[in-house]
Design an enzyme around this catalytic site. Structure first.
Site: not given
Length: 355
Positions: A117, A194, A234
């Protein structure tokens, strides 16, 4: 995870020390997943069957076709690589770091390299740096990484890239935290935005949603050189239902590129990655940021690859950049799934993810 007005994504040595965007090479299929909680009283006529979680999962198949799940490990098993670096507020310097890692991964014999990321840019929390430097996936910055994939002959999993939202849309003025996968020809296979944004109160506080728009669907890519890959980023790691859905759709490898903060990394990073591997009986590969990026931002490091049994196969530590690799044994993975068939034991009559 740092700074109340943070603009960056977050949660997030040398181990050789070494959804909706597609090219013609990608076939797509949209699936709807609905997680229900079935209350026993619901059987007596009361309407207590309650939808708890709904999301869409996009399935992309590469032109090369889908490798059969029952196929035994090849004589030369596919090699997966994860990268670790310390990105800063210089796109040029970050590209140099990423290029070095890509060439190391290629030299190791890897077929796919996952970068962490914020690989292309890491701004200072509390500023507009990240939004000011965001681009579309058709822009010159992303084109550099497509060229890197083509030059090295690697598939690159690039997540997350700061993708500017469309002008005139509901999210204009924000960015997407986009995990994009590029094949060895330099073509975009698919892109995942995301789903779960990092709004927490640890490490000084972090509000990813102030600058970042939520994605609307998950992503599974079938037929990559390292098998069927579940694409996540993440903070998604804390939501096991996403990984369950990806496994049920055919995932064999879960990618979790991250920039975990030191506090949450020390407490939760490894245990969460191992838990997702054990639950799904998939390989889990987590590229990572490490070190001090600026005065207000640092990352935990420890890029990991975990086996379907939950064993850590590669750990890059926290002191430097590097590439970690793993030869994927799908025969061994099939054995784990056969001897402990948890996918067949799910109680769909109680809690289920329904396609």
């Amino acid at each position: 995870e740092k700074e109340k007005k943070g603009e960056e994504e977050g949660e997030g040595g040398y181990c050789m020390r070494f959804p909706s965007l597609h090219q013609e090479s990608t076939a797509t299929l949209a699936l709807s997943f609905l997680l229900h909680l079935h209350h026993p009283l619901g059987r007596s006529g009361s309407s207590l069957t309650t939808p708890l979680r709904r999301f869409r999962l996009q399935v992309a198949a590469s032109r090369g076709g889908v490798r059969a799940m029952s196929q035994k490990a090849a004589p030369t098993p596919p090699r997966l690589a994860v990268g670790q670096l310390c990105s800063i507020d210089s796109q040029e310097e970050n590209f140099k770091q990423c290029s070095l890692l890509a060439h190391q991964a290629k030299a190791s014999g890897a077929s796919l390299l996952s970068l962490p990321e914020c690989f292309a840019y890491m701004g200072t929390p509390g500023t507009s740096q990240t939004r000011d430097n965001a681009e579309s996936l058709s822009g010159p910055l992303f084109a550099q990484y497509k060229g890197l994939a083509r030059d090295t002959g690697l598939w690159l999993a690039l997540g997350g890239f700061h993708e500017v939202c469309d002008k005139g849309g509901e999210d204009e003025g924000k960015i997407y935290n986009t995990h994009a996968v590029v094949d060895s020809n330099g073509d975009l296979v698919a892109a995942y935005r995301k789903l779960h944004l990092f709004d927490v109160d640890y490490d000084g506080g972090f509000r990813e949603s102030r600058s970042t728009a939520k994605g609307k669907q998950g992503l599974l890519i079938k037929g990559s050189p390292v098998g069927n890959i579940g694409v996540t980023t993440c903070y998604d790691l804390r939501f096991p239902e996403l990984y369950t859905a990806l496994r049920q759709a055919g995932a064999e490898v879960m990618l979790v590129p991250s920039a975990f903060m030191p506090t949450t990394g020390e407490a939760h990073w490894e245990v969460l990655l191992r838990a997702r591997a054990i639950e799904t009986q998939c390989y889990v590969a987590a590229a990572a940021q490490y070190g001090t990026h600026n005065a207000k931002r640092s990352s935990y490091g420890h890029a990991l690859i975990v086996s379907p049994w939950g064993k850590v196969l590669s750990d890059l530590g926290s002191s430097g950049p590097g590439v970690g690799t793993c030869d994927l044994d799908f025969g061994e993975m099939a054995g784990v799934r056969e001897r402990m068939p948890v996918a067949n034991h799910r109680r769909g009559d109680v809690v289920d993810v329904v396609v």
